[in-house]
Design a protein around this motif. Structure first.
Motif, PDB file in Angstrom:
ATOM      1  N   LEU A 403       3.883 -12.333  11.661  1.00 29.97           N
ATOM      2  CA  LEU A 403       3.301 -11.563  10.461  1.00 29.97           C
ATOM      3  C   LEU A 403       4.242 -11.629   9.469  1.00 29.97           C
ATOM      4  O   LEU A 403       5.486 -10.893   9.630  1.00 29.97           O
ATOM      5  N   CYS A 405       5.240 -10.592   5.878  1.00 24.96           N
ATOM      6  CA  CYS A 405       4.513  -9.604   4.557  1.00 24.96           C
ATOM      7  C   CYS A 405       4.484  -9.945   3.212  1.00 24.96           C
ATOM      8  O   CYS A 405       3.977  -9.145   2.641  1.00 24.96           O
ATOM      9  N   PHE A 413      -0.441 -11.339   2.537  1.00 28.36           N
ATOM     10  CA  PHE A 413       0.226 -11.609   3.687  1.00 28.36           C
ATOM     11  C   PHE A 413      -0.091 -12.611   4.707  1.00 28.36           C
ATOM     12  O   PHE A 413      -1.402 -13.112   4.475  1.00 28.36           O
ATOM     13  N   SER A 424      -4.288 -14.097   3.920  1.00 28.89           N
ATOM     14  CA  SER A 424      -4.979 -12.956   3.480  1.00 28.89           C
ATOM     15  C   SER A 424      -5.357 -12.934   2.017  1.00 28.89           C
ATOM     16  O   SER A 424      -4.921 -14.232   1.401  1.00 28.89           O
ATOM     17  N   ILE A 443      -4.033  -5.463   6.711  1.00 31.64           N
ATOM     18  CA  ILE A 443      -3.366  -6.323   7.764  1.00 31.64           C
ATOM     19  C   ILE A 443      -3.805  -5.399   9.236  1.00 31.64           C
ATOM     20  O   ILE A 443      -4.210  -6.269  10.067  1.00 31.64           O
TER      21      ILE A 443
END
Length: 759
Positions: A403, A405, A413, A424, A443
């Motif tokens: 993941l 950020c 993200f 995203s 998220i």
């Protein structure tokens, strides 16, 4: 079993649901007289097919090599199985399993067939604003979970009427398993209210909205991914009202035009730009203004481009059918905040901006803004990932579950798993609390959709970034990635580059390894690591965060570099005539190094020159100074300023003489457009010289250009041309944004490589 018969089980991953793939497969199977079944399994399409081997082979080639035009196949798995003697070919009910690969199709613009439906008086969708089929309509904005079936979307609230249900179950229908399928009898409805919440009594909400727009009113219109603030683009007063009420005094406003012909009346459009305008994604495309456009200046003041899009929902087409041809279509938000997407919240927060609201009762699960693109050297370049593009899925052989950020400005993200990187939509500036809340929600939403649990977390090195603070709350192993290394790696990820490159990273700001603010960097490195081999000399910028808006403080900071006392004094006196504030306090703070930070940022240098030239002193949107400085640059000028490159441990660009010569040009009365061009040319010359020095030293011929400053077309195109003229292989970001929206992708690339090598 007859040796001539074969049975294969295939799983096809990618953008394969919600686009009519199953009926497409069904028709080919029936045409070839094959047997078996097709089904959605999570976000893949599964096929069990059997029949004569030659026909089965033909079937698989057609299904995989020539899928529906909206399909994007990332992976195919085919296994031969024992013959089962199916009696027919059928479409089976979707299956939900814990499969590894999942893909979400972005929202799609209304197709031509549906446009015909809404203008066909005999159609049951005549003038219906929510018309869609398997080839178009909302997808990502309405999905809640996999598989992509109606009950897993916000359309679950609307029970299909018998007519719509017949289309939905008919394998010969264009609306077979179109999950948002509906009509005026059973689907969402429009509601027109004023900004006090009173419902407007009218026969036709769309006609009434068009009349209000013609009268100069501002309407907040709920669309696929959220609200737009809309007014007549020829109404200068209405545009001024939007700007005043939204507190957006200068930033260009997007426009939507009736058709491509109207777009060409306002803009100069090449073949690639026209292709993007007309695509199923229907993004905002940045286009050069025509001098004879009749649009008011206050749409996009002091810049030479309009952001233009074509209609992408039935509602848009119906509005333009009421005697309108060009509308302001800007994000429905208070400046700096995320786009509004819930009715009650929009009414509460936008009531002082909009006169009226055109609402509907279809919920938006995931808000998403319009995408913004431009064309560079005939390449599509994504600036803001949104509707039609997000979520981005790239097959990039990233096996680790990371993941990432991202950054705080232009935030996104990214998630990675099983070879795929998912990016995203644009999340805005995380310093705004509402934006940060939407970031956290988004998220969580994607993690739920993908059934995703990361193994590690990647974040920016800057401890003050909210994205970094968010990462610290997570229990997984953390990796910190230097901001500009992430920019470089984002381009390497997109272009599938693993070996060492020369990275030129021109940016606004990012925390460096020495705790100073970098942004004018020359790297030698790969995805895993980098060596900083060149940089612009540090300048002390006074004012901290306040200098981001009051860029005259940045201008003064660069003037402080001048050693020629007379020039320096005259330049500061000139600055006093251009700035309303008392600049003496800033001068003293510079002298005693109070509230100053050191930076090598080329973005800040552009701000400083914009201020020194008097282009602008106080900005209201990010990079406004640099954008307006580029807009005035004289075309065809090849002059430049003097600079020097010194070498200690790094190649250091000394910019004092650039500033002095600019001041001398101002004294001589040289036009701002010539000075801007000369400044741009100087940055280009610096870049070429250092990249050539690094090639001579390291024998590396690949150059990466990344970072937010490379949104400057003058800079990017000329550097590419000059480097290619010296036989460099040059790479720049296309689908992964070069600005901070691409940082999350770069973080994935860096951390994945570290994990692979066990560093």
């Amino acid at each position: 079993m007859d040796k001539q018969n074969r049975r294969y089980y295939a799983r096809i991953y990618g953008i394969v649901q919600g686009i009519g793939y199953r009926p497409f497969i069904y028709k080919i199977a029936k045409e070839l007289n094959l047997r078996g079944w097709v089904s959605n399994i999570d976000s893949s399409v599964a096929i069990d097919i059997e029949g004569p081997s030659e026909k089965v082979e033909q079937f698989l080639i057609r299904v995989i090599k020539k899928p529906p035009k909206l399909a994007k196949i990332d992976k195919v798995e085919i296994i031969e199985k024992d013959f089962k003697e199916y009696k027919e070919f059928k479409i089976k009910k979707s299956i939900q399993r814990k499969s590894k690969l999942k893909f979400i199709i972005p929202d799609l613009a209304t197709c031509n067939e549906c446009v015909e439906d809404i203008f066909d008086t005999k159609s049951n969708r005549y003038r219906y604003a929510f018309t869609n089929c398997t080839n178009c309509g909302p997808r990502y904005s309405i999905i809640k979970s996999f598989p992509y079936d109606r009950e897993n979307t916000t359309m679950k609230a609307f029970k299909m009427c018998p007519s719509c249900n017949e289309e939905y179950i008919s394998q010969d229908s264009r609306r077979f398993h179109a999950q948002p399928n509906c009509c005026s009898k059973c689907g969402p409805r429009l509601i027109l209210i004023d900004n006090r919440g009173n419902k407007i009594s009218c026969v036709d909400e769309i006609k009434e909205t068009a009349n209000l727009l013609k009268e100069g009113k501002i309407i907040a219109i709920k669309g696929i991914g959220g609200f737009h603030l809309v007014c007549n683009a020829y109404d200068e007063k209405a545009i001024s009202n939007i700007r005043l009420r939204k507190k957006r005094p200068h930033k260009p406003l997007a426009i939507m035009v009736k058709n491509i012909k109207k777009a060409k009346e306002h803009c100069i459009i090449n073949i690639k730009e026209e292709e993007l305008l007309l695509s199923t994604r229907k993004p905002i495309v940045l286009l050069n203004k025509r001098e004879d456009s009749k649009l008011p200046q206050n749409i996009a003041p002091k810049v030479n481009k309009y952001g233009v899009m074509l209609p992408y929902t039935p509602l848009h087409y119906l509005l333009f059918n009421e005697g309108l041809d060009t509308l302001i279509m800007t994000s429905g938000n208070i400046s700096g905040c995320p786009i509004e997407y819930e009715n009650n919240s929009a009414i509460s927060k936008l009531k002082d901006i909009a006169n009226y609201f055109l609402l509907n009762d279809r919920d938006i699960n995931t808000p998403i803004d319009d995408s913004v693109v431009k064309v560079i050297k005939n390449n599509e370049v994504l600036i803001r990932p949104g509707r039609g593009y997000a979520p981005i899925s790239l097959n990039k052989n990233v096996q680790n579950k990371i993941l990432a950020c991202g950054a705080d400005m232009k935030s996104t993200f990214a998630l990675s798993s099983d070879g795929i990187v998912y990016g995203s939509q644009y999340m805005g500036n995380l310093k705004e609390l509402d934006s940060f809340r939407e970031y956290e929600k988004a998220i969580g939403n994607l993690e739920q959709l993908y059934d995703y649990n990361p193994q590690v977390i990647a974040a920016d090195m800057h401890p003050g970034y909210l994205s970094s603070i968010y990462s610290e709350k997570k229990d997984e192993i953390k990796y910190k990635v230097q901001h500009h290394h992430a920019h470089m790696a984002s381009c390497m990820l997109e272009k599938n580059i693993y070996e060492r490159v020369i990275g030129v990273i021109y940016d606004g700001m990012g925390l460096g390894l020495d705790n100073n603010i970098w942004g004018g960097e020359f790297f030698i490195g790969n995805r895993e690591s980098f060596q900083r081999r060149g940089s612009y000399r540090y300048t002390s910028i006074q004012g901290g965060d306040s200098a981001q808006e009051n860029i005259w403080k940045i201008g003064l900071s660069y003037l402080d570099l001048i050693r020629h006392s007379r020039l320096k004094k005259q330049a500061i006196n000139r600055m006093k005539t251009m700035v309303k504030d008392d600049i003496e306090i800033t001068c003293k703070a510079l002298k005693y190094n109070i509230n100053c930070y050191k930076t090598s940022s080329v973005g800040r240098l552009f701000d400083g020159i914009a201020s020194i030239l008097g282009v602008i002193q106080n900005i209201s949107y990010e990079a406004q100074g640099a954008i307006e400085l580029e807009a005035i640059a004289a075309e065809g000028n090849i002059e430049s300023y003097t600079y020097s490159i010194s070498e200690d441990k790094l190649l250091i660009v000394n910019i004092e003489t650039i500033i002095q010569e600019i001041i001398s040009d101002i004294e001589k009365g040289t036009s701002r457009s010539i000075i801007s061009a000369k400044f741009h040319n100087t940055i280009i010359n610096i870049t070429i010289e250092i990249v050539c020095k690094l090639r001579d030293e390291y024998g590396i011929n690949k150059a990466i250009l990344s970072g937010g400053v490379f949104e400057n077309q003058y800079l990017l195109i000329n550097i590419i041309d000059k480097l290619q003229g010296k036989d460099f292989e040059v790479f720049f970001n296309n689908l992964i944004p070069t600005n901070d929206s691409g940082v999350s992708f770069g973080q994935v690339a860096v951390v994945n490589e570290i994990l692979k090598k066990g560093v």
